[in-house]
Design an enzyme around this catalytic site. Structure first.
Site, PDB file in Angstrom:
ATOM      1  N   SER A 167       3.279  -0.166   4.066  1.00 27.52           N
ATOM      2  CA  SER A 167       2.927  -0.204   2.649  1.00 27.52           C
ATOM      3  C   SER A 167       1.468   0.225   2.439  1.00 27.52           C
ATOM      4  CB  SER A 167       3.186  -1.610   2.094  1.00 27.52           C
ATOM      5  OG  SER A 167       3.135  -1.620   0.693  1.00 27.52           O
ATOM      6  N   ASP A 183      13.618   1.188  -2.508  1.00 30.71           N
ATOM      7  CA  ASP A 183      12.172   0.953  -2.507  1.00 30.71           C
ATOM      8  C   ASP A 183      11.535   1.942  -3.471  1.00 30.71           C
ATOM      9  OD1 ASP A 183       9.480   0.601  -1.956  1.00 30.71           O
ATOM     10  OD2 ASP A 183       9.583   1.319   0.101  1.00 30.71           O
ATOM     11  N   HIS A 241      11.720  -2.639  -0.039  1.00 31.18           N
ATOM     12  CA  HIS A 241      10.307  -2.674   0.312  1.00 31.18           C
ATOM     13  C   HIS A 241       9.931  -4.047   0.886  1.00 31.18           C
ATOM     14  CE1 HIS A 241       6.245  -1.052   0.188  1.00 31.18           C
ATOM     15  NE2 HIS A 241       5.856  -2.302  -0.011  1.00 31.18           N
TER      16      HIS A 241
END
Length: 418
Positions: free
Chosen positions: A200, A358, A388
């Site tokens: 991320s 995501d 995610h």
């Protein structure tokens, strides 16, 4: 018990009950805004996880409004206290906390015999540049270190809102360069086989750092041999790509939170969050230039089959004041996907992991296309039922998601090839 004591107890109980009813009501309201598609594996578990995170956020928000505790600090404390369990170090692994150029790091070293110098991985945790720490990345780093027989350096970079860009990237830069300079002498690691990676926001930092080091190359220090990008956030120019539209309300990362986290990283001015989501921050000529890299036309057809996709940008909506507030975020050090070809061409081979459900899926896929078009080697692993934050649910007891294990094993397999 006298009457006054009884009244105090009843009053206290009433306040506690009202507090919990308020939290439950707000949780219900927020959870009704979520959308977990049928294709997500273990939907029930994800509902539970989302409910827990929503509850933490709401309690933190209430405490913040009451002036008792900052919401971010409460969220960090709760996650570290109740969602992270540091297990005893397993046989075959040595773990120690150190400092590299004044940046806290945690070093994971396999203790099994090696015929020569080991490979290395410098890892940057996720959390939107706001959350996360060495502890939250512990399970992932341990597993990679042991299963891939790789020395892993987890970097505890400073966080927003206390610290803004480029502090986080600078910390990752300093820790990585320090490790590259001492890898062989102090850790028995081949400096030519050291990769950087992260999930991320950590993936963002890894990609941005590879570009920074590529531009700075002076021959005195080796650059990373690879970049491991796990559902990375790579641009803040377009929050209306197909994956943003299709997965806008899929836990645990809603579309609006991505803009919020980028702004926290950049300057903390969240008043322009809605303008970012609507695309009002990009001048028409810049939007035209970015189309070369951000157009949905560059995505595989299967990325555009879910839902009714809309064209939301209009040149008439451009707001120059908003652009000037966030223009630093369009710099490649914040948005690596927007870098020039000449810079990206100098970066190392990549492993990119994306998840179907995501909002950041298309960032990773579009970056993969840019790398391939420029002749770089790219290994792509797509999790068709993933969401995610998936890898955070690896080795989490009953909250473990099978696809998280598969994702982590794909990372291990790639690292073994370095």
């Amino acid at each position: 018990m006298d009457i006054s004591t009884a009244i105090l107890i009843i009053g206290f109980a009433a306040v506690i009950a009202a507090f919990f009813l308020l939290v439950i009501g707000l949780m219900y309201s927020e959870m009704m805004n979520s959308d977990i598609p049928q294709g997500v594996a273990n939907r029930g578990k994800l509902h539970v996880v989302h409910g827990l995170f929503v509850g933490i956020s709401i309690v933190g928000r209430i405490l913040d409004r009451l002036g008792l505790c900052h919401q971010v600090r409460f969220t960090r404390w709760f996650r570290r206290r109740f969602l992270v369990h540091i297990r005893p170090v397993p046989p075959g692994l040595r773990v120690k906390d150190l400092t590299f150029s004044e940046v806290p790091v945690r070093v994971y070293e396999p203790t099994t015999g090696s015929l020569g110098l080991r490979r290395g991985l410098v890892y940057f945790h996720g959390g939107g540049w706001v959350l996360g720490c060495l502890d939250t990345a512990d399970d992932i780093c341990r597993h990679i270190a042991k299963e891939a027989e790789t020395t892993v350096i987890s970097v505890g970079y400073r966080l927003a809102p206390e610290h803004r860009y480029p502090t986080q990237l600078d910390d990752c830069d300093a820790a990585t360069c320090h490790f590259l300079s001492v890898a062989e002498a102090e850790f028995g690691v081949d400096p030519g086989r050291v990769a950087v990676g992260g999930d991320s926001a950590g993936g963002n930092l890894a990609a941005a750092l590879c570009q920074r080091l590529a531009k700075r190359k002076d021959g005195h220090l080796l650059s990373p041999c690879a970049q491991v990008l796990i559902y990375p956030a790579l641009q803040m120019a377009d929050f209306n790509l197909p994956s943003y539209q299709q997965n806008h309300a899929v836990p645990i990362l809603f579309r609006g939170r991505v803009a919020f986290y980028f702004l926290q990283y950049l300057n903390g001015d969240t008043s322009v969050c809605q303008d970012l989501l609507e695309g009002n921050h990009i001048p028409a000529e810049m939007r035209l230039a970015f189309k070369e890299w951000l157009s949905p036309e560059h995505l595989p057809p299967e990325c555009k089959v879910r839902g009714e996709l809309q064209q939301v940008h209009s040149a008439l909506d451009y707001n120059g004041e908003v652009y000037h507030k966030i223009k630093a975020g369009l710099d490649p050090e914040v948005s690596p996907l927007l870098a020039e070809d000449a810079v990206i061409r100098l970066t190392p081979p990549a492993f990119i992991l994306t998840c179907e459900y995501d909002v950041l899926r298309d960032d990773g896929i579009l970056y993969r296309k840019r790398l391939l078009d420029l002749g770089l080697d790219v290994t792509w692993y797509h999790v068709p039922d993933g969401f995610h934050g998936l890898v955070d649910f690896f080795k989490k007891g009953w909250l473990t998601f099978p696809s998280a294990t598969q994702a982590i094993n794909s990372i291990v397999s790639y690292v073994k090839t370095l």
